[in-house]
Design an enzyme around this catalytic site. Sequence first.
Site, PDB file in Angstrom:
ATOM      1  N   HIS A 125       0.973  -1.549   0.165  1.00 19.62           N
ATOM      2  CA  HIS A 125       0.116   0.021  -0.293  1.00 19.62           C
ATOM      3  C   HIS A 125       0.934   1.328   0.389  1.00 19.62           C
ATOM      4  CE1 HIS A 125      -2.692   2.903   1.825  1.00 19.62           C
ATOM      5  NE2 HIS A 125      -3.725   2.643   1.315  1.00 19.62           N
ATOM      6  N   ASP A 202       2.948  -4.469   8.042  1.00 17.19           N
ATOM      7  CA  ASP A 202       1.693  -3.331   8.218  1.00 17.19           C
ATOM      8  C   ASP A 202       0.271  -4.126   8.603  1.00 17.19           C
ATOM      9  OD1 ASP A 202      -0.500  -2.010   6.595  1.00 17.19           O
ATOM     10  OD2 ASP A 202       0.462  -1.457   5.340  1.00 17.19           O
ATOM     11  N   GLN A 205      -4.379  -4.411   7.025  1.00 16.63           N
ATOM     12  CA  GLN A 205      -5.349  -5.588   6.480  1.00 16.63           C
ATOM     13  C   GLN A 205      -6.157  -5.833   6.889  1.00 16.63           C
ATOM     14  OE1 GLN A 205      -8.603  -4.837   4.406  1.00 16.63           O
ATOM     15  NE2 GLN A 205      -7.032  -3.326   3.294  1.00 16.63           N
ATOM     16  N   LYS A 228     -10.927  -0.289  10.073  1.00 16.78           N
ATOM     17  CA  LYS A 228     -10.765  -1.240   9.908  1.00 16.78           C
ATOM     18  C   LYS A 228     -10.985  -2.892   9.894  1.00 16.78           C
ATOM     19  CE  LYS A 228      -7.452  -0.119   6.317  1.00 16.78           C
ATOM     20  NZ  LYS A 228      -7.807   0.243   4.820  1.00 16.78           N
ATOM     21  N   CYS A 367      -4.242   2.364  -3.844  1.00 15.37           N
ATOM     22  CA  CYS A 367      -3.692   2.923  -2.968  1.00 15.37           C
ATOM     23  C   CYS A 367      -2.444   2.039  -3.753  1.00 15.37           C
ATOM     24  CB  CYS A 367      -4.008   3.400  -1.724  1.00 15.37           C
ATOM     25  SG  CYS A 367      -4.905   4.474  -1.056  1.00 15.37           S
TER      26      CYS A 367
HETATM   27  N1  PMP Z   1      -1.579  -0.104   4.828  1.00 13.35           N
HETATM   28  C1  PMP Z   1      -2.733  -1.051   4.403  1.00 13.35           C
HETATM   29  C2  PMP Z   1      -2.062  -3.013   3.923  1.00 13.35           C
HETATM   30  C3  PMP Z   1      -4.057  -0.473   3.857  1.00 13.35           C
HETATM   31  O1  PMP Z   1      -4.987  -1.322   3.670  1.00 13.35           O
HETATM   32  C4  PMP Z   1      -4.732   0.864   4.590  1.00 13.35           C
HETATM   33  C5  PMP Z   1      -6.330   1.147   4.333  1.00 13.35           C
HETATM   34  N2  PMP Z   1      -6.179   1.561   2.772  1.00 13.35           N
HETATM   35  C6  PMP Z   1      -3.498   1.687   4.893  1.00 13.35           C
HETATM   36  C7  PMP Z   1      -2.163   0.919   5.072  1.00 13.35           C
HETATM   37  C8  PMP Z   1      -3.732   2.677   5.816  1.00 13.35           C
HETATM   38  O2  PMP Z   1      -4.611   3.295   6.610  1.00 13.35           O
HETATM   39  P1  PMP Z   1      -5.336   4.152   6.676  1.00 13.35           P
HETATM   40  O3  PMP Z   1      -5.918   4.945   6.060  1.00 13.35           O
HETATM   41  O4  PMP Z   1      -6.303   3.826   8.206  1.00 13.35           O
HETATM   42  O5  PMP Z   1      -3.348   4.846   8.257  1.00 13.35           O
END
Ligand code: PMP
Length: 412
Positions: A125, A202, A205, A228, A367
């Site tokens: 991401h 990270d 997810q 999430k 993203c």
């Molecule tokens: N890493 C991953 C794998 C994600 O899916 C996301 C959320 N789309 C993020 C990071 C970022 O999370 P946040 O927007 O809540 O900071």
Amino acid sequence: ATEWNINQVRSDFPILSQKLENGQQVVFLDSAASAQKPTIVLDKEREVYSQYYANAYRGVYEFGAKVDEELETSRETVREFLNANSTNEIVFTSGTTMSLNVVAQAWGRKFLKEGDEVLLNEMEHHANIVPWQMIAQETGAKLRYLPLTEDGQLDLGRLPEFLNERTKVLSVTAMSNMLGTINPLEVLSKAAKTVGAKFVVDAAQYVPHGPIDVQALDIDFLAFSGHKIFGSTGVGILYGRENLLEEMPPLLGGGHMISEVHLDHSTWAGLPAKFEAGTIPIAQAISLGKAINYVNDLGWENLQRHEQELSAYAWEQLQTVPGIKIYGPGLKERGAIFSFTMEGAHPEDIAQLLNRKGVFVRHGHHCTMPLHNVLNITASVRASFAMYNTREEVDALIAALHFTRERLRLNR
Ligand code: PMP
């Protein structure tokens, strides 16, 4: 854990029983972007605001003390969830993005130097790429990317080419938000440790699908977002091994994170306050504990069994739709996320037409632009499932895809 009852689970999420203006039932298949909230979370925030709200870690009066106690209860719930050694290692942040920026900026600025390497991979991401790019530019460290296999897994066979004594960080997502791939954290952790690299996860997810044991997996830093895992937006977690948090500087300066402030210098508070400058999202941080309790009480094994059955059904049904290409690995290596394209249809058109049938999915690059480049596509449609989704919703998705094909005259 109680008996699994999907109807009970669904009734815990008021938004799921909503009907749209045209009378259609909402089919929410975008939990990978943000999950819905159970009543217990909504109620907890109402309780905070209506019964004892005050700023945290400041007041000696009764409300202040109650807020502090509730925050520490939540912090302890998160500690247990991650099996961290101490609540000193659990920092409330604003989300995964902030947590990863703290690691890259605060740890990275002190410990990375020219010639060092940070190992990422092609499925990350943007939140696990861009902060590293920023600090690499500043420190002269180099970013490297482990390639993926044809079916969207990390190409572990090539790991030896990418790991060496210059590798200072291996940062990886526990689960891809596009491919659904669940990455082998144990293998990656061992590989990182053999070259003395820090292992960063990270977990944004992954966490709504299962707990992660930071001690068993020898994880140095881990990030996730409340929203999430059925909690609120605005709050997230940074787990950091205590000695690492001790030896790195804070990223943000301000109230609460100090021990003493003089006109020309300041000293830092102990952990975790050192990384919690300013007023934290109080009600959201408290209700995050409730969100985690909620899933703990449902039982992670029950949740995983339900999601596996649902995934298998979605996987099988999606393949029956003509022209569909699903990205990522087979069922064994993936969680309940399905990103796909359909021949002859633009992802945005698909998402629009699915919406007409009340089926909510995301389209775009999610993203993960580098990943889409590797896959040689500009966008995809993503249907992502949480534990409150049902087989009937898979059927609704498939029916809506057939409707889309008709509308776009793809059957001719
Ligand atoms: N890493 C991953 C794998 C994600 O899916 C996301 C959320 N789309 C993020 C990071 C970022 O999370 P946040 O927007 O809540 O900071």
